[in-house]
Design an enzyme around this catalytic site. Structure first.
Site, short mmCIF file in Angstrom:
data_model
loop_
_atom_site.label_atom_id
_atom_site.label_comp_id
_atom_site.label_asym_id
_atom_site.label_seq_id
_atom_site.Cartn_x
_atom_site.Cartn_y
_atom_site.Cartn_z
CB CYS A 263 2.72 -15.16 41.07
SG CYS A 263 2.84 -16.86 40.47
CG HIS B 108 4.35 -15.08 44.95
ND1 HIS B 108 3.17 -15.79 45.06
CD2 HIS B 108 5.08 -15.71 43.98
CE1 HIS B 108 3.18 -16.79 44.20
NE2 HIS B 108 4.32 -16.76 43.53
CG ASN C 35 3.55 -20.48 43.51
OD1 ASN C 35 2.61 -19.71 43.55
ND2 ASN C 35 4.59 -20.29 42.73
#
Length: 322
Positions: free
Chosen positions: A113, A249, A279
């Protein structure tokens, strides 16, 4: 010279999967998912024509158009992903082929990520060294293909998508950056590849699905992202109030709100899209950046702080002037 973002683009699969849809195929509910994550829906690939490559290329074309840059003008292409269509060649090489970016070097980065931030910081280093002048970076994931869809604690969190940015060498742009890793935490978020298989050792074991220790990831994320923001601002000699937006994020709304409270800043400084994207790993920050640009929320001179964390464990942050 420093890296300056001059164009953005994004791509989300057509199929929108709501929490209600998931509750019909597994033991979960809209209330359970929303209260723990802030997610209400996500985009998932739903046809053979939607792939990691197709999403990366669409996002790239949007970013190039926004920047008014031709593919042939690119010196470098970096793709951040953990879900490429191939082990080799690199996704970036396939993007290069599709775009016709015949003068660009191309390679992938796997920092989970944090990947988009690792790519951005890498481009900035190339520019400072005088090696390249114009680059395309893409964060793209088809996470739905590596999820265990019987594990409600994990599969409800993620979505598919791509975000891209065109970077140009400029007098103003990147102000400060940082990145780091801690392999001691590598077991809290992991997805195994193929096991050994040759004439001397054979196995019929299929590749594993993504595993995540949610509580450990949550604690790490809040602590590390807050630290990154504070360190980066101190490095740049700036106060939190000087930052126009914090683009974090998009893993979990509770993580983002916890960081805002720790920094004693209003939620308006922390745009989010986790509610409708979930996500999307390496794609989350560039998708969010493209959304706020398209919503005309950015003005020349705005200060943005991008920060993310991921498997590895990895983390990265960048402070830049729009």
């Amino acid at each position: 010279m420093r890296a300056k973002i001059i164009g953005t683009g994004s791509c989300l699969p057509e199929k929108i999967v709501t929490n209600e849809t998931l509750s019909a195929i597994m033991d979960t509910s809209d209330q359970w998912i929303r209260s723990r994550t802030g997610i209400r829906e996500r985009h998932l690939v739903s046809s053979e024509t939607e792939t990691t490559l197709s999403m990366a290329v669409q996002a790239a074309r949007e970013a190039l158009s926004d920047a008014d840059i031709l593919p042939q003008q690119l010196d470098l292409i970096i793709v951040a992903t953990v879900s490429s269509d191939y082990i080799t060649p690199a996704a970036a090489c396939l993007v290069q082929k599709e775009l016709g970016a015949c003068h660009a070097a191309a390679f992938d980065i796997n920092a989970a990520c944090s990947g988009f931030l690792f790519a951005l910081n890498t481009v900035d280093a190339y520019i400072q060294a005088g090696i390249y002048q114009t680059a395309l970076i893409i964060g793209v994931e088809t996470l739905s293909k590596i999820l265990d869809w019987s594990d409600r604690s994990t599969c409800v969190l993620f979505g598919d998508g791509a975000g891209a940015a065109v970077i140009k060498a400029a007098e103003e742009g990147m102000i400060a950056s940082l990145q780091g890793s801690d392999g001691n935490g590598s077991d809290v978020l992991v997805c195994r590849n193929r096991t050994n298989n040759n004439p001397w050792i054979s196995t019929d074991k299929s590749p594993d699905y993504l595993y995540m220790n949610g509580q450990e990831v949550f604690k790490f994320a809040v602590k590390k992202e807050t630290e990154c923001i504070q360190i980066l601002l101190e490095k740049a000699g700036m106060e939190p109030e000087e930052v126009t937006y914090f683009l974090l994020h998009q893993a979990n709304y509770r993580i983002i709100s916890s960081i805002a409270r720790k920094l004693k800043l209003p939620p308006e400084k922390f745009p989010t899209n986790v509610d409708h994207c979930g996500n999307t790993s390496a794609a989350s920050i560039p998708i969010l950046l493209d959304e706020i640009r398209k919503d005309r929320k950015l003005s020349p001179g705005d200060i943005l702080l991008l920060s993310g964390f991921g498997a590895g464990l990895t983390w990265g942050a960048a402070l830049l002037r729009w």
